[in-house]
Design an enzyme around this catalytic site. Structure first.
Site, PDB file in Angstrom:
ATOM      1  N   GLU A 113      43.793  48.157  33.724  1.00 11.71           N
ATOM      2  CA  GLU A 113      42.870  48.415  34.825  1.00 11.71           C
ATOM      3  C   GLU A 113      43.060  47.379  35.917  1.00 11.71           C
ATOM      4  O   GLU A 113      43.788  46.387  35.736  1.00 11.71           O
ATOM      5  CB  GLU A 113      41.421  48.393  34.316  1.00 11.71           C
ATOM      6  CG  GLU A 113      40.975  47.062  33.746  1.00 11.71           C
ATOM      7  CD  GLU A 113      39.602  47.149  33.037  1.00 11.71           C
ATOM      8  OE1 GLU A 113      39.432  48.039  32.176  1.00 11.71           O
ATOM      9  OE2 GLU A 113      38.728  46.333  33.345  1.00 11.71           O
ATOM     10  N   ARG A 190      34.913  45.261  22.068  1.00  9.28           N
ATOM     11  CA  ARG A 190      33.953  44.266  22.535  1.00  9.28           C
ATOM     12  C   ARG A 190      34.119  42.998  21.701  1.00  9.28           C
ATOM     13  O   ARG A 190      34.066  43.040  20.475  1.00  9.28           O
ATOM     14  CB  ARG A 190      32.548  44.849  22.360  1.00  9.28           C
ATOM     15  CG  ARG A 190      31.598  44.491  23.436  1.00  9.28           C
ATOM     16  CD  ARG A 190      30.260  45.221  23.265  1.00  9.28           C
ATOM     17  NE  ARG A 190      30.221  46.485  23.959  1.00  9.28           N
ATOM     18  CZ  ARG A 190      29.808  47.631  23.419  1.00  9.28           C
ATOM     19  NH1 ARG A 190      29.397  47.684  22.175  1.00  9.28           N
ATOM     20  NH2 ARG A 190      29.807  48.725  24.136  1.00  9.28           N
TER      21      ARG A 190
HETATM   22 ZN    ZN Z   1      37.562  46.737  30.922  1.00 10.40          ZN
END
Ligand code: ZN
Length: 314
Positions: A113, A190
């Site tokens: 990203e 996470r």
């Molecule tokens: Zn991310």
């Protein structure tokens, strides 16, 4: 008929969301809106065409049934996802897998990203990389919760750009609005969530083993912007690789573009003006997102506009 595809897209509520996305003209159903999936063919939030002969069609269906609009791309799924994020609080510290690991373990592509910082409160920070030297040290610092030493914080301001390849430890910090261009994937591991609890009093799941599997070592290598300028256009190229090309177009006055890719995604982040395609004028303003499809060879903008444009790698 040759027309750009203007899109209506999906808002997502998040623990860390806020109400800043209303400044883009979106109707927010709550004060916890974290993400607008502005250009998306991902099943977790698909954009719908709002104009022309394809009005009402979902972007994923259009990609499957009218591949000629997308340069007859060989990619099985629409490859990109554009989001605007309102980080009213810290997002979780996270990492994404690469394509090989993502396909093997999650059945979907990995995620590389990149972020264009739309705005940032004074002193706002992101996490961008980590300081562990090897997997043992990484594991030990995670196990003891030594976040202070493990995580690399960077101060940001409006106009900054960060390239976040798969394997990069990252988190968007409180008080930041971001336009994110990413591979179309929703796989997140996470690492740390600041021990926050949701409405039901639950901690969100962590994915430590998978994170340790995929985290890169060494400082992330950001890209260097390349700026070219004419009287009416400042064009900043941030990144161009196998995943995507991302540019900023700052427009004042008429500018005619000739396509440089089979199709182009565009997001208006500031201003208003007119987009002309094939003799038809389309008013555009902050908050609009559209795709310039393969049958559009040239287009013209008038007015004062700032856009982030992207296209997929080959
Ligand atoms: Zn991310």
């Amino acid at each position: 008929m040759v027309q750009p595809l203007f899109l209506n897209s999906v808002l997502h509520e998040k623990l860390w969301g806020g109400n800043h996305l209303k400044t883009f003209g979106y109707n927010l159903p709550s004060d916890k809106i974290g993400e607008y999936w502005a250009i998306s063919a991902h099943t977790n939030g698909v954009s719908i065409v709002r104009n022309g002969e394809f009005a009402g069609q979902k972007l994923d269906d259009l990609y499957q049934n009218h591949r000629e609009l997308f340069g007859n791309s060989k990619k099985d799924v629409f490859p990109l996802l554009t989001k605007i994020l309102d980080a009213n609080d810290w997002l979780s510290v996270q990492v994404h897998p690469d394509d090989t690991y993502g396909l093997a373990n999650e059945g979907e592509l990995g995620k590389t990203e990149c972020w264009y910082i739309i705005s940032a409160e004074p002193g706002a920070e992101i996490i961008y990389g980590h300081n562990a030297q090897n997997k043992d040290e990484l594991r030990a610092m995670i196990d003891t919760g030594d976040w202070e030493h493990l995580l690399t914080k960077v101060q940001v301001q409006a106009g900054d750009f960060f390239y976040v390849p798969s394997g990069t430890m990252h988190a968007i910090g409180k008080g930041i609005l971001i336009l994110e261009t990413q591979q179309s994937s929703d796989t997140t591991y996470r690492v740390y969530d600041f021990d926050r609890k949701d409405d039901q009093g639950n901690l969100r799941e962590l994915h430590i083993d998978k994170s340790v599997d995929v985290l890169n070592f060494g400082a992330p290598a950001n890209t260097t912007p390349i700026v070219t300028q004419t009287d009416t256009l400042t064009r900043t190229s941030y990144v161009s690789n196998d995943f995507f090309t991302v540019e900023k177009w700052e427009i004042s006055g008429p500018v005619t573009f000739t396509k440089t890719a089979p199709y182009t995604l565009a997001s208006v982040l500031n201003g208003e003006g007119i987009l002309s395609v094939d003799g038809t004028d389309y008013p555009v303003q902050k908050g609009d997102h559209f795709i310039l499809t393969s049958n559009i060879e040239t287009w013209t903008f008038e007015g004062d506009l700032m856009l982030i444009a992207s296209h997929a790698g080959e």
